[in-house]
Write an enzyme that holds these catalytic residues in place. Structure first.
Site, PDB file in Angstrom:
ATOM      1  N   ASP A  47      -7.950  -5.319   0.033  1.00 22.31           N
ATOM      2  CA  ASP A  47      -8.400  -6.199  -1.057  1.00 22.31           C
ATOM      3  C   ASP A  47      -8.023  -7.654  -0.868  1.00 22.31           C
ATOM      4  O   ASP A  47      -8.480  -8.508  -1.638  1.00 22.31           O
ATOM      5  CB  ASP A  47      -7.810  -5.692  -2.380  1.00 22.31           C
ATOM      6  CG  ASP A  47      -8.420  -4.351  -2.752  1.00 22.31           C
ATOM      7  OD1 ASP A  47      -7.678  -3.369  -2.886  1.00 22.31           O
ATOM      8  OD2 ASP A  47      -9.652  -4.280  -2.848  1.00 22.31           O
ATOM      9  N   HIS A  75       0.859  -1.196   0.000  1.00 23.62           N
ATOM     10  CA  HIS A  75       0.000   0.000   0.000  1.00 23.62           C
ATOM     11  C   HIS A  75       0.885   1.233   0.000  1.00 23.62           C
ATOM     12  O   HIS A  75       1.950   1.234   0.613  1.00 23.62           O
ATOM     13  CB  HIS A  75      -0.893   0.017   1.255  1.00 23.62           C
ATOM     14  CG  HIS A  75      -2.071   0.921   1.125  1.00 23.62           C
ATOM     15  ND1 HIS A  75      -1.991   2.276   1.374  1.00 23.62           N
ATOM     16  CD2 HIS A  75      -3.338   0.678   0.752  1.00 23.62           C
ATOM     17  CE1 HIS A  75      -3.173   2.822   1.166  1.00 23.62           C
ATOM     18  NE2 HIS A  75      -4.016   1.878   0.796  1.00 23.62           N
TER      19      HIS A  75
HETATM   20  C1  SDX Z   1      -6.289   0.044  -2.807  1.00 22.31           C
HETATM   21  O1  SDX Z   1      -4.410   4.555  -2.047  1.00 22.31           O
HETATM   22  C2  SDX Z   1      -5.373   3.968  -1.381  1.00 22.31           C
HETATM   23  O2  SDX Z   1      -5.783   4.376  -0.271  1.00 22.31           O
HETATM   24  C3  SDX Z   1      -5.957   2.742  -2.114  1.00 22.31           C
HETATM   25  C4  SDX Z   1      -6.996   1.929  -1.308  1.00 22.31           C
HETATM   26  C5  SDX Z   1      -8.270   2.737  -1.031  1.00 22.31           C
HETATM   27  O3  SDX Z   1      -8.999   2.350  -0.106  1.00 22.31           O
HETATM   28  O4  SDX Z   1      -8.573   3.661  -1.846  1.00 22.31           O
HETATM   29  O5  SDX Z   1      -6.426   1.488  -0.084  1.00 22.31           O
HETATM   30  C6  SDX Z   1      -7.438   0.691  -2.113  1.00 22.31           C
HETATM   31  O6  SDX Z   1      -6.018   0.382  -3.940  1.00 22.31           O
HETATM   32  C7  SDX Z   1      -5.428  -0.936  -2.046  1.00 22.31           C
HETATM   33  C8  SDX Z   1      -4.222  -1.445  -2.886  1.00 22.31           C
HETATM   34  C9  SDX Z   1      -4.749  -2.543  -3.805  1.00 22.31           C
HETATM   35  N1  SDX Z   1      -3.667  -2.926  -4.775  1.00 22.31           N
HETATM   36  C10 SDX Z   1      -3.062  -4.116  -4.682  1.00 22.31           C
HETATM   37  O7  SDX Z   1      -3.208  -4.933  -3.763  1.00 22.31           O
HETATM   38  C11 SDX Z   1      -2.123  -4.423  -5.844  1.00 22.31           C
HETATM   39  C12 SDX Z   1      -0.801  -4.942  -5.307  1.00 22.31           C
HETATM   40  N2  SDX Z   1      -0.098  -3.840  -4.635  1.00 22.31           N
HETATM   41  C13 SDX Z   1       0.903  -3.105  -5.368  1.00 22.31           C
HETATM   42  O8  SDX Z   1       0.561  -2.912  -6.720  1.00 22.31           O
HETATM   43  C14 SDX Z   1       1.396  -1.882  -4.606  1.00 22.31           C
HETATM   44  O9  SDX Z   1       1.619  -2.278  -3.334  1.00 22.31           O
HETATM   45  C15 SDX Z   1       0.564  -0.614  -4.581  1.00 22.31           C
HETATM   46  C16 SDX Z   1       0.166  -0.164  -5.947  1.00 22.31           C
HETATM   47  C17 SDX Z   1      -0.648  -0.805  -3.755  1.00 22.31           C
HETATM   48  C18 SDX Z   1       1.456   0.462  -3.952  1.00 22.31           C
HETATM   49  O10 SDX Z   1       2.454   0.731  -4.880  1.00 22.31           O
HETATM   50  P1  SDX Z   1       3.730   1.530  -4.439  1.00 22.31           P
HETATM   51  O11 SDX Z   1       3.377   2.620  -3.494  1.00 22.31           O
HETATM   52  O12 SDX Z   1       4.494   1.885  -5.668  1.00 22.31           O
HETATM   53  O13 SDX Z   1       4.508   0.406  -3.645  1.00 22.31           O
HETATM   54  P2  SDX Z   1       5.789   0.642  -2.769  1.00 22.31           P
HETATM   55  O14 SDX Z   1       6.470   1.929  -3.121  1.00 22.31           O
HETATM   56  O15 SDX Z   1       5.361   0.460  -1.343  1.00 22.31           O
HETATM   57  O16 SDX Z   1       6.742  -0.574  -3.198  1.00 22.31           O
HETATM   58  C19 SDX Z   1       7.925  -0.769  -2.455  1.00 22.31           C
HETATM   59  C20 SDX Z   1       8.556  -2.023  -3.014  1.00 22.31           C
HETATM   60  C21 SDX Z   1       8.830  -1.987  -4.508  1.00 22.31           C
HETATM   61  O17 SDX Z   1       9.893  -2.899  -4.699  1.00 22.31           O
HETATM   62  P3  SDX Z   1      11.439  -2.289  -4.815  1.00 22.31           P
HETATM   63  O18 SDX Z   1      11.419  -1.337  -5.993  1.00 22.31           O
HETATM   64  O19 SDX Z   1      11.686  -1.588  -3.498  1.00 22.31           O
HETATM   65  O20 SDX Z   1      12.303  -3.505  -5.018  1.00 22.31           O
HETATM   66  O21 SDX Z   1       7.660  -3.147  -2.815  1.00 22.31           O
HETATM   67  C22 SDX Z   1       7.352  -3.706  -4.074  1.00 22.31           C
HETATM   68  C23 SDX Z   1       7.609  -2.631  -5.115  1.00 22.31           C
HETATM   69  O22 SDX Z   1       7.878  -3.229  -6.358  1.00 22.31           O
HETATM   70  N3  SDX Z   1       5.935  -4.049  -4.017  1.00 22.31           N
HETATM   71  C24 SDX Z   1       5.455  -5.257  -4.256  1.00 22.31           C
HETATM   72  C25 SDX Z   1       4.086  -5.155  -4.049  1.00 22.31           C
HETATM   73  N4  SDX Z   1       3.765  -3.911  -3.689  1.00 22.31           N
HETATM   74  C26 SDX Z   1       4.926  -3.218  -3.677  1.00 22.31           C
HETATM   75  N5  SDX Z   1       6.063  -6.397  -4.642  1.00 22.31           N
HETATM   76  C27 SDX Z   1       5.261  -7.461  -4.793  1.00 22.31           C
HETATM   77  N6  SDX Z   1       3.919  -7.460  -4.608  1.00 22.31           N
HETATM   78  C28 SDX Z   1       3.309  -6.328  -4.235  1.00 22.31           C
HETATM   79  N7  SDX Z   1       2.004  -6.326  -4.060  1.00 22.31           N
END
Ligand code: SDX
Length: 435
Positions: A369, A311
């Site tokens: 989710d 998140h």
């Molecule tokens: C919702 O914004 C809100 O409030 C949204 C929400 C709401 O109520 O409106 O809460 C609803 O959208 C919840 C999120 C649902 N999405 C997912 O579950 C999809 C999977 N999650 C990822 O796509 C991701 O975590 C995000 C999009 C939610 C957040 O993306 P960020 O902010 O770019 O993630 P980050 O900066 O925290 O990532 C840090 C690291 C990165 O790796 P490195 O570059 O450091 O090596 O963690 C990795 C990311 O690649 N990473 C993941 C991951 N999420 C982040 N790796 C694997 N699986 C994941 N799910």
């Protein structure tokens, strides 16, 4: 309450005599912000924050998240207390008006919503324009956007009463629109809302009832439905809410703005994740495949994400995920599902991921989710409807945030700047002279 000045931040450009003193502002709780509005005039530079990870786009008094502590407040009330003691329509009143209603305020609000839950009969014909297998979110985008064709001429977004009626219409009609999207795809007749049912009961009724037999409301399922709506109602300046605010900042029709929010919510990185979690669990299939799947996720050459994890704000457990996980057990028990392989798989996946340094180091925890799809599937909703349900719940958040923006005296059209990395000025070359 509003932002208060708390001092200032001085920024000096290296190698120049330029500097600027920027006001430091404090809210009620949470990180302070420094107001950069005069920075370009003083220094000739912009800030740079792709994805707005460190940028406050507005001040708001609706929802507050402490991502490190896993705290979520709606108008100051902890989500755990609202989930336990409130009901969705009361949370709608709270988000829209700022305080919990008295009994008479609640009854009037409930009547106001009821009075708008039917759709203009012409709206029915819009559904016929879709293929039966159209994704419900495509239908929601289309039909909610089409409402702007019905409510435009006498809608002045600068008028408080016009905004209030638009809010009632949107909150009241989205469940009907979503339920009818399902009925249309199932080839079943549309079911009209009933004003003797609660908001959550009505949605279950319009979704599941058929003319051939009486539909009995299951109180455990309607309570779970109401809870799911509460948990998804609002969430600060997430992508879809920011979309609604940006569209609304131009003075656009609010129904069209909410349609834009629905479009943004549809993405798998946002509200579409609940549907993606179910697909991910189906692909994993069995706990013995979890390790291989997580190895894929950790392999940067893959684009595989652990859906329902991570998140932008929560770097701790999403409090909504905890509440939904518990509700999963209640619903499955009510339905006599002793052990749901999907829930067992999800819980084992969570356990393994939360002990894996890749996820722990990146502070990736289950978000709202991760479990919502499991409970919705158990309640009989097709996977394709999951994000449409999210949109039904989030409409009150979008409308509340849109209203707050429209009433903000500082409100102006949103227009981000950029860091230009394209070609410098160059002259046109006639095609006869090109290489
Ligand atoms: C919702 O914004 C809100 O409030 C949204 C929400 C709401 O109520 O409106 O809460 C609803 O959208 C919840 C999120 C649902 N999405 C997912 O579950 C999809 C999977 N999650 C990822 O796509 C991701 O975590 C995000 C999009 C939610 C957040 O993306 P960020 O902010 O770019 O993630 P980050 O900066 O925290 O990532 C840090 C690291 C990165 O790796 P490195 O570059 O450091 O090596 O963690 C990795 C990311 O690649 N990473 C993941 C991951 N999420 C982040 N790796 C694997 N699986 C994941 N799910």
């Amino acid at each position: 309450m509003s932002a208060s000045a708390k001092g200032s931040v001085t920024i000096t450009l290296d190698g120049s005599n330029k500097s600027t003193r920027l006001p430091l502002l404090s809210g009620t709780v949470g990180p302070d912000v420094f107001d950069i509005r005069k920075m370009y005039a003083d220094l000739g530079v912009f800030t740079y924050d792709p994805g707005y990870g460190a940028t406050a786009s507005c001040d708001s008094s609706i929802t507050y998240i402490d991502g490190d502590a896993g705290i979520l407040l709606y108008r100051g009330y902890p989500i755990e207390q609202l989930a336990e003691q409130s009901r969705f329509l009361e949370v709608c009143y709270l988000l829209l008006n700022g305080d919990l209603p008295t009994a008479s305020e609640y009854r009037n609000f409930e009547l106001g919503v009821m009075r708008h839950n039917m759709l203009h009969e012409q709206i029915r014909t819009f559904y016929n324009g879709f293929r039966r297998d159209a994704h419900p979110m495509a239908v929601m985008c289309g039909v909610v956007g089409a409402l702007s064709a019905f409510y435009h001429d006498n809608l002045d977004v600068r008028d408080t009463e016009s905004r209030r009626i638009a809010a009632f219409r949107l909150i009241a009609k989205v469940p009907t629109i979503a339920a009818w999207a399902h009925k249309y795809s199932a080839g079943q007749p549309f079911v009209y809302p009933r004003n003797d049912l609660t908001y959550a009961e009505n949605f279950l009724y319009m979704f599941h009832a058929v003319p051939t037999e009486e539909y009995k409301i299951n109180p455990v399922l309607s309570k779970a439905m109401d809870l799911i709506l509460i948990l998804h109602a609002d969430h600060e300046q997430n992508a879809s809410t920011s979309t609604v605010r940006l569209a609304g900042s131009t003075g656009a029709n609010p129904f069209a703005c909410i349609a834009a929010g629905i479009a943004s919510l549809w993405g798998p990185a946002h509200g579409g994740a609940n549907e993606a979690v179910l697909k991910m669990l189906a692909e994993i299939g069995h706990t013995r495949n979890i390790k291989a799947f997580l190895d894929d996720v950790k392999d940067k050459d893959n684009q595989t994400k652990l859906m329902g994890f991570g998140h932008r704000v929560y770097k701790n457990y999403d409090p909504r995920a905890k509440i939904i996980q518990k509700a999963c057990h209640d619903v499955l028990a009510e339905l006599g599902i002793k052990d749901d392989p999907l829930l067992d798989l999800a819980m084992e996946l969570e356990k393994i991921a939360l002990s894996d340094p890749y996820f722990v180091d990146r502070k990736l925890y289950p978000n709202v989710d991760f479990y919502s799809g499991i409970i919705l599937k158990a309640m009989g909703f097709p996977t394709s409807m999951f994000t449409a349900l999210f949109a039904v719940a989030r409409t009150v958040g979008w409308v509340s945030q849109w209203t707050e923006m429209m009433e903000d005296p500082q409100q102006r059209i949103g227009r981000p700047r950029q860091l230009y990395t394209g070609a410098p000025r160059r002259d046109y070359v006639p095609v006869s002279q090109r290489g």
